[in-house]
Write a protein that holds these residues in place. Structure first.
Motif, PDB file in Angstrom:
ATOM      1  N   ILE A   7       0.854  -1.184   0.000  1.00  0.00           N
ATOM      2  CA  ILE A   7       0.000   0.000   0.000  1.00  0.00           C
ATOM      3  C   ILE A   7       0.888   1.232   0.000  1.00  0.00           C
ATOM      4  O   ILE A   7       1.889   1.289   0.723  1.00  0.00           O
ATOM      5  CB  ILE A   7      -0.906  -0.003   1.258  1.00  0.00           C
ATOM      6  CG1 ILE A   7      -1.745  -1.291   1.311  1.00  0.00           C
ATOM      7  CG2 ILE A   7      -1.794   1.232   1.319  1.00  0.00           C
ATOM      8  CD1 ILE A   7      -2.652  -1.501   0.116  1.00  0.00           C
ATOM      9  N   ALA A   8       0.517   2.220  -0.780  1.00  0.00           N
ATOM     10  CA  ALA A   8       1.269   3.474  -0.841  1.00  0.00           C
ATOM     11  C   ALA A   8       1.183   4.214   0.488  1.00  0.00           C
ATOM     12  O   ALA A   8       0.308   3.949   1.312  1.00  0.00           O
ATOM     13  CB  ALA A   8       0.717   4.358  -1.961  1.00  0.00           C
ATOM     14  N   SER A  38       6.629  13.224   1.316  1.00  0.00           N
ATOM     15  CA  SER A  38       7.519  14.138   2.025  1.00  0.00           C
ATOM     16  C   SER A  38       7.176  14.206   3.513  1.00  0.00           C
ATOM     17  O   SER A  38       8.051  14.121   4.380  1.00  0.00           O
ATOM     18  CB  SER A  38       7.437  15.519   1.389  1.00  0.00           C
ATOM     19  OG  SER A  38       8.196  16.435   2.112  1.00  0.00           O
ATOM     20  N   CYS A  39       5.911  14.348   3.819  1.00  0.00           N
ATOM     21  CA  CYS A  39       5.457  14.468   5.206  1.00  0.00           C
ATOM     22  C   CYS A  39       5.723  13.183   5.984  1.00  0.00           C
ATOM     23  O   CYS A  39       6.301  13.212   7.075  1.00  0.00           O
ATOM     24  CB  CYS A  39       3.976  14.812   5.246  1.00  0.00           C
ATOM     25  SG  CYS A  39       3.307  14.923   6.918  1.00  0.00           S
ATOM     26  N   LEU A  45       7.447   7.813   9.221  1.00  0.00           N
ATOM     27  CA  LEU A  45       6.315   6.885   9.092  1.00  0.00           C
ATOM     28  C   LEU A  45       6.326   6.228   7.719  1.00  0.00           C
ATOM     29  O   LEU A  45       6.666   6.867   6.726  1.00  0.00           O
ATOM     30  CB  LEU A  45       4.994   7.631   9.281  1.00  0.00           C
ATOM     31  CG  LEU A  45       4.818   8.365  10.607  1.00  0.00           C
ATOM     32  CD1 LEU A  45       3.565   9.220  10.566  1.00  0.00           C
ATOM     33  CD2 LEU A  45       4.774   7.382  11.758  1.00  0.00           C
ATOM     34  N   ALA A  46       5.900   4.994   7.648  1.00  0.00           N
ATOM     35  CA  ALA A  46       5.784   4.297   6.368  1.00  0.00           C
ATOM     36  C   ALA A  46       4.477   4.650   5.662  1.00  0.00           C
ATOM     37  O   ALA A  46       4.400   4.620   4.443  1.00  0.00           O
ATOM     38  CB  ALA A  46       5.875   2.789   6.575  1.00  0.00           C
ATOM     39  N   CYS A  51       0.006   7.902  11.404  1.00  0.00           N
ATOM     40  CA  CYS A  51       0.194   9.207  12.023  1.00  0.00           C
ATOM     41  C   CYS A  51      -0.934   9.517  13.013  1.00  0.00           C
ATOM     42  O   CYS A  51      -2.111   9.436  12.662  1.00  0.00           O
ATOM     43  CB  CYS A  51       0.247  10.294  10.957  1.00  0.00           C
ATOM     44  SG  CYS A  51       0.631  11.925  11.603  1.00  0.00           S
ATOM     45  N   PRO A  52      -0.584   9.902  14.228  1.00  0.00           N
ATOM     46  CA  PRO A  52      -1.607  10.210  15.228  1.00  0.00           C
ATOM     47  C   PRO A  52      -2.231  11.595  15.076  1.00  0.00           C
ATOM     48  O   PRO A  52      -3.243  11.880  15.696  1.00  0.00           O
ATOM     49  CB  PRO A  52      -0.836  10.123  16.554  1.00  0.00           C
ATOM     50  CG  PRO A  52       0.562  10.478  16.191  1.00  0.00           C
ATOM     51  CD  PRO A  52       0.769   9.953  14.796  1.00  0.00           C
ATOM     52  N   SER A  53      -1.672  12.444  14.207  1.00  0.00           N
ATOM     53  CA  SER A  53      -2.140  13.827  14.159  1.00  0.00           C
ATOM     54  C   SER A  53      -3.313  14.085  13.224  1.00  0.00           C
ATOM     55  O   SER A  53      -3.932  15.138  13.303  1.00  0.00           O
ATOM     56  CB  SER A  53      -0.989  14.767  13.801  1.00  0.00           C
ATOM     57  OG  SER A  53      -0.576  14.556  12.472  1.00  0.00           O
TER      58      SER A  53
END
Length: 125
Positions: A7-8, A38-39, A45-46, A51-53
């Motif tokens: 998965i991307a 980028s982020c 993170l993969a 991401c928790p945000s």
């Protein structure tokens, strides 16, 4: 299905796409300009679903990417890949012409997640 592509970062299914060799490859046409790549790379993170945000970049992303990511967050990438593989074998199409396919026929995140899980629209028997 090329399961090894997985998965991307954004949630799209590299494993079902024939456009390139995956999100992490040099052949990804958007690698240099992809905000999600980028982020997530910058955060270590993969995938965005880790991401928790709850970022704004994914809020505007295509529903398919958000649903695949949310499915993976809830149930794991392995289960998502299993469902996508089963659905493909049953005739569910990721891309028809261009980037539109059966997973694009939804307006509701939860209905699309249910479709990923079952391979059938919510209203189908």
């Amino acid at each position: 299905m090329r399961r090894e592509l997985g998965i991307a970062r954004c949630g799209l299914a590299c494993c079902l796409c024939s456009e390139c060799d995956g999100c992490e490859s040099e052949s990804c046409p958007d690698a240099a300009t992809c905000e999600v790549r980028s982020c997530s790379t910058g955060r270590g993170l993969a995938h965005c679903y880790e991401c928790p945000s709850g970022c704004d970049a994914m809020a505007g992303a295509q529903l398919k990417a958000r649903a695949f990511g949310e499915f993976a967050r809830r149930f794991g990438e392995g289960r998502l890949l299993d469902c996508l593989e089963r659905n493909e074998a049953a005739g569910v199409v990721y891309h028809r012409e261009g980037i539109t396919g059966d997973y694009d026929d939804f307006d509701d995140l939860e209905e699309l997640i249910a479709f990923i899980e079952t391979g059938r629209p919510v209203s189908a028997p």
